[in-house]
Design a protein around this motif. Structure first.
Motif, short mmCIF file in Angstrom:
data_model
loop_
_atom_site.label_atom_id
_atom_site.label_comp_id
_atom_site.label_asym_id
_atom_site.label_seq_id
_atom_site.Cartn_x
_atom_site.Cartn_y
_atom_site.Cartn_z
N LEU A 100 -11.89 -14.33 0.56
CA LEU A 100 -11.52 -13.00 0.86
C LEU A 100 -10.42 -12.65 -0.09
O LEU A 100 -10.53 -11.52 -0.37
N GLU A 101 -9.28 -13.31 -0.04
CA GLU A 101 -8.27 -12.95 -1.11
C GLU A 101 -9.01 -12.60 -2.59
O GLU A 101 -8.28 -11.76 -3.23
N ARG A 102 -9.82 -13.50 -3.00
CA ARG A 102 -10.34 -13.44 -4.27
C ARG A 102 -11.18 -12.09 -4.44
O ARG A 102 -11.42 -11.65 -5.75
N ILE A 103 -11.58 -11.50 -3.43
CA ILE A 103 -12.57 -10.30 -3.44
C ILE A 103 -11.75 -9.15 -2.63
O ILE A 103 -12.42 -8.29 -2.44
N ARG A 119 -6.80 -6.73 5.59
CA ARG A 119 -7.04 -6.89 4.29
C ARG A 119 -8.42 -6.82 3.98
O ARG A 119 -9.28 -7.62 4.39
N TRP A 120 -8.88 -5.76 3.34
CA TRP A 120 -10.40 -5.38 2.84
C TRP A 120 -10.90 -6.32 1.88
O TRP A 120 -10.10 -6.59 0.90
N ALA A 121 -12.11 -6.70 1.81
CA ALA A 121 -12.73 -7.31 0.85
C ALA A 121 -14.04 -6.79 0.45
O ALA A 121 -14.73 -6.22 1.39
N THR A 122 -14.45 -6.99 -0.59
CA THR A 122 -15.83 -6.53 -1.39
C THR A 122 -16.84 -7.43 -0.70
O THR A 122 -16.72 -8.74 -0.67
#
Length: 127
Positions: free
Chosen positions: A64-67, A86-89
């Protein structure tokens, strides 16, 4: 899928898109905000906070950190669920077991089952 998935006596399986986590300021993910496509629109399906192993939590946080993104991927996330997320695409697919849906379309009693690396986000829809 992982062979050590948690068991659930009742419920249905559902593939969903992790769209954020509430791990801001903590070591591991506490709960995932999950999404699904409903009638062609990306919608919030609720939060999943159980069923994760420590290794899975670490892997999910890394993915999730990567997106990561600054805003929720959909506008219908309840205000109370927007704090310290922390939002993710939505680019990965996970599976949960649940006991149904609320009138608002949120999952009842969701339990994380694992990532579905064999599925595309385009495959995730309410049936």
């Amino acid at each position: 899928m992982d062979g050590d998935l948690p068991a659930l006596v009742h419920g249905k399986s559902r593939e969903l898109l992790p769209g954020g986590d509430d791990s801001v300021g903590v070591l591991l993910v506490g709960a995932l905000d999950v999404l699904v496509v409903d009638d062609g629109v990306l919608r919030c399906a609720g939060r999943v906070g159980t069923g994760f192993s420590d290794a899975e939590l670490e892997s999910l946080r890394s993915r999730l950190e990567r997106i990561e993104r600054k805003t929720p991927p959909t506008g219908d996330v309840p205000r109370a669920d927007r704090r310290e997320v922390r939002w993710a695409t939505p680019k990965v697919v996970g599976e949960v077991r649940h006991s149904g849906r609320t009138r608002e379309g949120r999952l009842r009693q969701p339990v994380w089952r694992g990532l579905r690396l064999d599925k595309s986000p385009d495959d995730v829809r309410w049936e």
